[in-house]
Design a protein around this motif. Structure first.
Motif, PDB file in Angstrom:
ATOM      1  N   ARG A   1       0.840  -1.202   0.000  1.00 29.30           N
ATOM      2  CA  ARG A   1       0.000   0.000   0.000  1.00 29.30           C
ATOM      3  C   ARG A   1       0.874   1.251   0.000  1.00 29.30           C
ATOM      4  O   ARG A   1       0.590   2.227  -0.709  1.00 29.30           O
ATOM      5  N   GLU A   2       1.927   1.238   0.801  1.00 32.11           N
ATOM      6  CA  GLU A   2       2.833   2.388   0.845  1.00 32.11           C
ATOM      7  C   GLU A   2       3.531   2.578  -0.502  1.00 32.11           C
ATOM      8  O   GLU A   2       3.645   3.706  -1.005  1.00 32.11           O
ATOM      9  N   ALA A   3       3.993   1.476  -1.085  1.00 35.83           N
ATOM     10  CA  ALA A   3       4.707   1.556  -2.361  1.00 35.83           C
ATOM     11  C   ALA A   3       3.811   2.104  -3.470  1.00 35.83           C
ATOM     12  O   ALA A   3       4.217   2.993  -4.229  1.00 35.83           O
ATOM     13  N   TYR A   4       2.580   1.588  -3.558  1.00 36.16           N
ATOM     14  CA  TYR A   4       1.675   2.060  -4.607  1.00 36.16           C
ATOM     15  C   TYR A   4       1.223   3.497  -4.358  1.00 36.16           C
ATOM     16  O   TYR A   4       0.959   4.241  -5.303  1.00 36.16           O
ATOM     17  N   GLY A   5       1.154   3.889  -3.096  1.00 34.81           N
ATOM     18  CA  GLY A   5       0.853   5.286  -2.789  1.00 34.81           C
ATOM     19  C   GLY A   5       1.960   6.192  -3.288  1.00 34.81           C
ATOM     20  O   GLY A   5       1.695   7.269  -3.849  1.00 34.81           O
ATOM     21  N   CYS A   6       3.203   5.770  -3.101  1.00 35.58           N
ATOM     22  CA  CYS A   6       4.342   6.540  -3.620  1.00 35.58           C
ATOM     23  C   CYS A   6       4.317   6.574  -5.146  1.00 35.58           C
ATOM     24  O   CYS A   6       4.610   7.620  -5.755  1.00 35.58           O
ATOM     25  N   LEU A   7       3.978   5.452  -5.763  1.00 32.73           N
ATOM     26  CA  LEU A   7       3.926   5.397  -7.225  1.00 32.73           C
ATOM     27  C   LEU A   7       2.886   6.383  -7.757  1.00 32.73           C
ATOM     28  O   LEU A   7       3.154   7.136  -8.703  1.00 32.73           O
ATOM     29  N   ARG A   8       1.702   6.380  -7.142  1.00 31.53           N
ATOM     30  CA  ARG A   8       0.654   7.305  -7.593  1.00 31.53           C
ATOM     31  C   ARG A   8       1.054   8.754  -7.372  1.00 31.53           C
ATOM     32  O   ARG A   8       0.619   9.636  -8.112  1.00 31.53           O
ATOM     33  N   GLY A   9       1.877   9.002  -6.362  1.00 30.18           N
ATOM     34  CA  GLY A   9       2.325  10.360  -6.079  1.00 30.18           C
ATOM     35  C   GLY A   9       3.568  10.770  -6.849  1.00 30.18           C
ATOM     36  O   GLY A   9       4.107  11.852  -6.627  1.00 30.18           O
ATOM     37  N   GLY A  10       4.039   9.909  -7.747  1.00 34.80           N
ATOM     38  CA  GLY A  10       5.204  10.248  -8.549  1.00 34.80           C
ATOM     39  C   GLY A  10       6.526  10.055  -7.827  1.00 34.80           C
ATOM     40  O   GLY A  10       7.580  10.436  -8.348  1.00 34.80           O
TER      41      GLY A  10
END
Length: 328
Positions: free
Chosen positions: A202-211
């Protein structure tokens, strides 16, 4: 290598892959004696294949004839690696007390590594008491009979932060994870795997969505090793994470890294062409291969063959699929 030798090597690889015998996984704990056994797993078998994967169950070996020598070599290496003896070991070497606003809790550091050989890629995660408690509650909904003799450490009204209580729980949680992993259906359950991987994903994909691709990539590379250990019976399930790594490498302008992980993802989808990631991954790999000066014609042929068999529908790009993971 001359053409005849090349063809001979390729035929030998095809024949070797065709001789692989799929076999089921045994529990790492003997039910009668309670002694540890090494889990035997094989990439060719999936415990709970997706509905679209069932169509390829009777034609698993036939597509190998269309694979390149490099793809066959990678597939054979994966088969040998996946069929080795596997057992995971859980250690809780330390803890830390966290004070956040009005809350205070203990974080338990969990180290997960593979026994039987030197494991330089150990996984390290942190979980608190409430995380373990939620896991146990969720597992009881599905595995009440299996867990009837498993004791879960109870929360105390006082003294939860004393060194004595913390040390007792360290040992209790270590034994708890060991027992859960010893039960085949529990260690393969989504609830158990989510406990060990979902917070980081969840943290990783949140970072991905945030660039924040560098941070996302760092976390994903940590998680993928653990996922591959936990999901040996269903290697297709790690494809989304591998594709997210491709996206991060690509956006960080590292096409070689993106292509490397894209090949790993494609090797898991060669008989699962109905998988939602298959076509977007192929399109991305064609672009990367062209950019890197690699052979993209075979990938283009696979894509055209796939399109000829499917009705034209709206398909997301690889990045669009990745940013939709773990949105809730």
């Amino acid at each position: 290598m001359d053409q005849d030798s090349h063809c001979t090597a390729e035929r030998e690889l095809v024949e070797a892959v065709s001789r692989i015998t799929t076999f089921s996984t045994t529990s790492p704990y003997d039910e009668e004696e309670g002694q540890p056994k090494a889990e035997i797993s094989c990439q060719a078998r999936t415990e709970n294949p997706e509905k679209d994967d069932l169509q390829g169950s009777n034609s698993t070996l036939s597509p190998h004839s269309a694979m390149t020598t490099k793809e066959l070599q990678e597939y054979w290496r994966n088969e040998k690696r996946q069929c080795k003896q596997v057992k995971l070991l859980f250690e809780i070497p330390s803890t830390r007390i966290v004070e956040h606003h009005l809350s205070k809790y203990v974080m338990y550091k969990i180290i997960i590594l593979q026994t039987g050989s030197f494991d330089s890629n150990k996984s390290v995660i942190e979980r608190r008491y409430s995380d373990f408690e939620k896991l146990h509650r969720n597992l009881l909904e599905e595995f009440s009979e299996e867990l009837e003799d498993v004791t879960f450490p109870k929360k105390s009204l006082t003294g939860n932060f004393t060194e004595e209580i913390i040390n007792e729980r360290k040992l209790a949680f270590k034994d708890y994870l060991r027992l859960l992993y010893s039960m085949k259906y529990i260690r393969r359950s989504k609830k158990f795997i989510d406990f060990l991987t979902r917070p980081e994903l969840r943290e990783a994909y949140g970072c991905l969505r945030g660039g924040q691709y560098t941070k996302a990539l760092e976390i994903l590379l940590e998680v993928i090793g653990l996922q591959e250990r936990l999901m040996r019976s269903n290697p297709v399930s790690v494809v989304p994470t591998l594709c997210a790594i491709v996206v991060c490498h690509k956006d960080l302008e590292n096409p070689a890294g993106a292509f490397e992980y894209g090949e790993k993802a494609l090797s898991r989808l060669h008989v699962h062409t109905s998988h939602r990631y298959y076509m977007p991954l192929l399109e991305t790999m064609i672009t990367l291969a062209y950019e890197l000066g690699k052979d993209f014609l075979s990938l283009q042929e696979q894509l055209e063959e796939w399109k000829a068999k499917k009705d034209p529908v709206r398909v997301f790009t690889l990045k669009e699929l990745a940013v939709r993971e773990y949105v809730q």
